[in-house]
Design an enzyme around this catalytic site. Structure first.
Site, PDB file in Angstrom:
ATOM      1  N   GLU A   1       0.825  -1.215   0.000  1.00  0.00           N
ATOM      2  CA  GLU A   1       0.000   0.000   0.000  1.00  0.00           C
ATOM      3  C   GLU A   1       0.856   1.261   0.000  1.00  0.00           C
ATOM      4  O   GLU A   1       0.624   2.194   0.768  1.00  0.00           O
ATOM      5  CB  GLU A   1      -0.959  -0.009   1.197  1.00  0.00           C
ATOM      6  CG  GLU A   1      -1.918  -1.187   1.162  1.00  0.00           C
ATOM      7  CD  GLU A   1      -2.980  -1.175   2.241  1.00  0.00           C
ATOM      8  OE1 GLU A   1      -2.715  -0.636   3.321  1.00  0.00           O
ATOM      9  OE2 GLU A   1      -4.073  -1.714   1.991  1.00  0.00           O
TER      10      GLU A   1
ATOM     11  N   GLU B   1     -12.632  -2.213  12.019  1.00  0.00           N
ATOM     12  CA  GLU B   1     -12.596  -1.533  10.721  1.00  0.00           C
ATOM     13  C   GLU B   1     -13.734  -1.991   9.808  1.00  0.00           C
ATOM     14  O   GLU B   1     -14.356  -1.186   9.122  1.00  0.00           O
ATOM     15  CB  GLU B   1     -11.239  -1.811  10.052  1.00  0.00           C
ATOM     16  CG  GLU B   1     -11.139  -1.250   8.643  1.00  0.00           C
ATOM     17  CD  GLU B   1      -9.781  -1.475   7.992  1.00  0.00           C
ATOM     18  OE1 GLU B   1      -8.852  -1.977   8.657  1.00  0.00           O
ATOM     19  OE2 GLU B   1      -9.646  -1.140   6.802  1.00  0.00           O
TER      20      GLU B   1
ATOM     21  N   ASP C   1      -8.280  -9.050   4.070  1.00  0.00           N
ATOM     22  CA  ASP C   1      -8.043  -7.971   5.026  1.00  0.00           C
ATOM     23  C   ASP C   1      -9.083  -7.928   6.135  1.00  0.00           C
ATOM     24  O   ASP C   1     -10.002  -7.102   6.086  1.00  0.00           O
ATOM     25  CB  ASP C   1      -8.031  -6.622   4.281  1.00  0.00           C
ATOM     26  CG  ASP C   1      -7.570  -5.488   5.177  1.00  0.00           C
ATOM     27  OD1 ASP C   1      -6.981  -5.777   6.224  1.00  0.00           O
ATOM     28  OD2 ASP C   1      -7.803  -4.319   4.819  1.00  0.00           O
TER      29      ASP C   1
HETATM   30  C1  GCV Z   1      -2.474   0.439   8.462  1.00  0.00           C
HETATM   31  C2  GCV Z   1      -5.937  -2.183   5.455  1.00  0.00           C
HETATM   32  C3  GCV Z   1      -6.399  -0.957   6.187  1.00  0.00           C
HETATM   33  C4  GCV Z   1      -5.261   0.058   6.318  1.00  0.00           C
HETATM   34  C5  GCV Z   1      -4.087  -0.617   7.022  1.00  0.00           C
HETATM   35  C6  GCV Z   1      -3.682  -1.840   6.224  1.00  0.00           C
HETATM   36  C7  GCV Z   1      -2.564  -2.618   6.887  1.00  0.00           C
HETATM   37  O1  GCV Z   1      -5.678  -1.888   4.138  1.00  0.00           O
HETATM   38  O2  GCV Z   1      -7.491  -0.406   5.526  1.00  0.00           O
HETATM   39  O3  GCV Z   1      -5.734   1.150   7.056  1.00  0.00           O
HETATM   40  O4  GCV Z   1      -3.008   0.265   7.161  1.00  0.00           O
HETATM   41  O5  GCV Z   1      -4.779  -2.705   6.087  1.00  0.00           O
HETATM   42  O6  GCV Z   1      -2.879  -3.561   7.580  1.00  0.00           O
HETATM   43  O7  GCV Z   1      -1.415  -2.270   6.700  1.00  0.00           O
END
Ligand code: GCV
Length: 725
Positions: A282, A383, A355
């Site tokens: 990411e 989340e 996720d």
């Molecule tokens: C900290 C998902 C979440 C992100 C998070 C990522 C991760 O994509 O939406 O907010 O980033 O996981 O675990 O690194």
């Protein structure tokens, strides 16, 4: 006589209806965090203030050294307890355990037990930014960084200044001592022994001298409670704060920079635990940027940490936008690296391959790297489970995962190398001795500076459950729910009314996870969440130019034929990543577990599905089944409301009202999910709702237009939700 009876009756009624104020700010604990200096003093102080009965004897017993660190025994003879352990922290854990036994009504007259942890490192990951915001945090601002006031600039409309959100202020702020001590105590009371105070999307600044001073202060507060400090680091730190032109792990100057940085840290924090790394994921920098592998990146850090017994927790959460199946990515990148990681590296793997969805298949990486240490990563913060607006008790999800990994992957994740070392020669047994020490489990925390710590009192149960399962991964979810609810909501209450209310709370907790699965992602459907903040449904989300694998349609694959992602051998063949016998089960829609059907198969709308609902066997089309699941999600949200209503007058009034309000939001959200998803999928199936499914109360076009406009640091308010739908 009659008169006396009436007075007595009304007096006892009065007593029963007086509910001691227990608003959850104390978590599951009583009394105050002892302001003692040493671990042993804390253990004694906790027993002094909470244990009722003959004074317990605490004994250091070096012969228990063979057991994992922190293990303890408790022997109670005629009401006098003796706690023994090889270490002071073991005695502290024993003290909390003894107090918990008494407060939950266990036998504390005559008993003998030994407790030892399932994992040596039991760690909370905080996604806290240095400016005090918390990524995916729904409980206020960070307790570690800039926590005392909302320091962010806002414009005339109240929107937070983007710059303040993304970049930390220059000067760190001293954390609140009391709050951190309470945090350390809460963790110790359930056996959590480590924490990472900064976000895995890490700011390089955390490694500057100025911030390291703050980290030292935190570490000093945590130490007596047995909590070790780790840091999430940014792989490009040598470039951003070190002035180097590269962060290539094979570059000598880069290696020197990390070696010096690690030395600097250990000088301040001699028991520092090590680094947590999100690399090449990411948008985060990593070794791939320099043509190096994850193993080369992790090993470079591991070498710097090794002389100090530090470790690297290297995350396997990677996926590129171009691959046809995101669920296969981590396995494809990491499995070939098996055997290449140094022995102080442990690969941190999310429980599922996508996720933190309310239900996922387990990640096929578990058990697939027999020569590599692995640890699971769970998510406590909700989340994808309605943020802090929804009530979701997550231990059933985690025990489900543990069972799958142990049974199917045949992977005792706490003892990866045991089987291998058993088969090997002298070198093998050396490996076993070294590596069996590095066992770990982690979870992303939901803690913030809100009065209830976690956004609402019920959300604390997941922090508690993580700690209890990290200590003993065989504990049943229902036992943990019972313990937590007794300690937190009904402390010191054993009367009939409290017992009845406790049963209601337990029922609510135990049905809550499955209720959310039905409500948002039934039968293996996944990631139908709104763009960015992930609150509420947005199955038809379409953002111009955005990565396809960030779009719900990528996962649902709805079309005129049917629904679901074909990951079978004729599709993406993700099933092929699992052990052969399980892969075979998954590959066939007739044998694939019903809960994961749409995860692994694209199923025609009209296909007859046979599944169980309680004791009944049901045969119906996929479309009808889908409708029934969303209806079930809504019905269950209502049932949870009823469970809670039964507790009125028996739980702290403010807590009762707060959870009642959230359950109302949750029920309205369940309606939103049912209408939003079913009306959208109906545009493909073109089939009517079955008769026993309530008609929609929303219009699809109106639902499609909803944009909450919140950041990834916020839970939507009731007012906002009411105003948009
Ligand atoms: C900290 C998902 C979440 C992100 C998070 C990522 C991760 O994509 O939406 O907010 O980033 O996981 O675990 O690194």
């Amino acid at each position: 006589m009659k008169k006396h009876f009436a007075i007595l009756a009304s007096l006892s009624l009065f007593l029963f209806s007086v509910v001691s104020a227990h608003d959850g700010s104390q978590l599951w604990l009583q009394g105050l965090a002892p302001s003692a200096i040493s671990t042993l003093e804390i253990a004694n102080a906790e027993l002094n203030q909470s244990w009722k009965g003959a004074a317990p004897v605490l004994k250091l017993n070096k012969s228990m050294k063979a057991l994992p660190d922190g293990s303890f025994s408790i022997t109670i003879q005629a009401g006098t307890p003796t706690i023994q352990s090889a270490s002071e922290v073991g005695l502290l854990y024993g003290a909390y355990h003894l107090i918990r036994m008494q407060q939950t009504g266990a036998n504390v007259r005559d008993t003998a037990l030994i407790e030892q942890p399932s994992y040596n490192i039991r760690i909370l990951n905080h996604w806290d930014n240095l400016n005090g915001t918390i990524e995916r945090g729904y409980a206020g601002r960070s307790i570690f960084w800039r926590n005392s006031a909302d320091q962010m600039r806002r414009n005339a409309d109240g929107e937070v200044n983007e710059e303040d959100l993304l970049h930390p202020k220059d000067a760190p702020e001293i954390p609140s001592f009391d709050r951190l001590r309470d945090y350390a105590r809460a963790n110790a009371s359930i056996g959590i022994n480590a924490y990472v105070p900064d976000n895995v999307n890490a700011s390089p600044k955390v490694l500057t001298a100025e911030y390291l001073q703050e980290v030292k202060k935190m570490a000093d507060i945590m130490r007596p409670y047995g909590m070790k400090t780790y840091l999430a680091i940014n792989f490009a730190s040598p470039m951003v704060i070190g002035g180097l032109s590269t962060a290539d792990p094979l570059d000598k100057n880069v290696q020197k920079w990390w070696t010096a940085k690690v030395k600097e840290i250990y000088k301040l924090i001699p028991d520092f635990g090590g680094f947590l790394v999100k690399a090449n994921s990411e948008g985060q920098p990593g070794p791939n940027d320099f043509g190096r592998t994850h193993a080369e990146g992790a090993n470079m850090l591991a070498k710097a940490l090794k002389p100090f017994k530090g470790i690297v927790m290297w995350r396997a959460f990677v996926y590129s936008p171009s691959d046809p199946d995101r669920a296969k990515q981590a396995y494809l990148e990491f499995q070939p690296l098996d055997g290449q990681f140094l022995d102080n590296v442990i690969i941190q793997i999310k429980n599922g391959p996508i996720d933190f969805q309310p239900r996922e298949a387990y990640s096929a990486l578990f058990g697939a790297m027999p020569q590599t240490r692995q640890m699971a990563e769970w998510q406590i913060t909700q989340e994808y489970l309605g943020h802090s607006n929804h009530i979701a008790y997550l231990a059933p999800m985690w025990t489900e995962f543990l069972q799958q990994v142990k049974d199917i992957a045949r992977c005792p994740i706490n003892n990866q190398l045991l089987a291998m070392s058993n088969q090997q020669s002298a070198q093998g047994s050396k490996l076993k001795a070294q590596n069996s020490k590095l066992t770990a489990i982690s979870a992303v925390s939901n803690v913030g500076n809100s009065p209830s710590w976690c956004g609402n009192v019920m959300a604390q149960s997941n922090w508690y459950a993580f700690g209890r399962l990290a200590w003993n991964d065989e504990l049943p979810a229902c036992q943990i729910a019972d313990e937590w609810a007794r300690l937190t909501l009904f402390p010191g209450r054993n009367d009939a009314a409290a017992t009845k209310a406790l049963a209601s709370v337990r029922s609510l907790m135990l049905r809550s996870r499955e209720a959310i699965v039905d409500c948002v992602v039934p039968r293996g459907l996944h990631h139908q969440f709104a763009w960015g903040h992930h609150d509420g449904p947005e199955p038809d989300c379409d953002i111009l130019g955005a990565r396809p694998d960030w779009m719900p349609s990528y996962y649902a694959r709805a079309d005129r034929e049917g629904l679901g992602f074909d990951r079978s051998s004729t599709g993406s063949n993700a099933t092929g990543q699992y052990p052969a016998d399980y892969a075979k089960v998954l590959d066939d829609p007739e044998t694939c577990p019903y809960d994961l059907l749409l995860w692994f198969h694209h199923v025609p709308w009209g296909k007859t599905i046979q599944h169980r609902c309680g004791s009944k066997v049901i045969r119906e089309s996929l479309w009808d089944a889908l409708c029934h699941h969303y209806q079930q999600g809504l019905d269950e949200a209502r049932a949870m409301q009823r469970d809670w209503e039964r507790c009125q007058g028996l739980i702290d009034a403010d807590t009762f009202a707060d959870i009642q309000r959230r359950l109302r939001i949750q029920t309205r959200d369940a309606q939103w999910w049912k209408d939003g998803c079913l009306l959208y999928f109906q545009t493909f199936s073109t089939l009517p709702f079955p008769d026993d499914v309530e008609p929609a109360v929303h219009d699809l076009d109106k639902l499609r237009a909803i944009k909450l406009g919140i950041t990834n640091y916020e839970c939507p308010s009731q007012e906002l939700l009411d105003s948009v739908r």
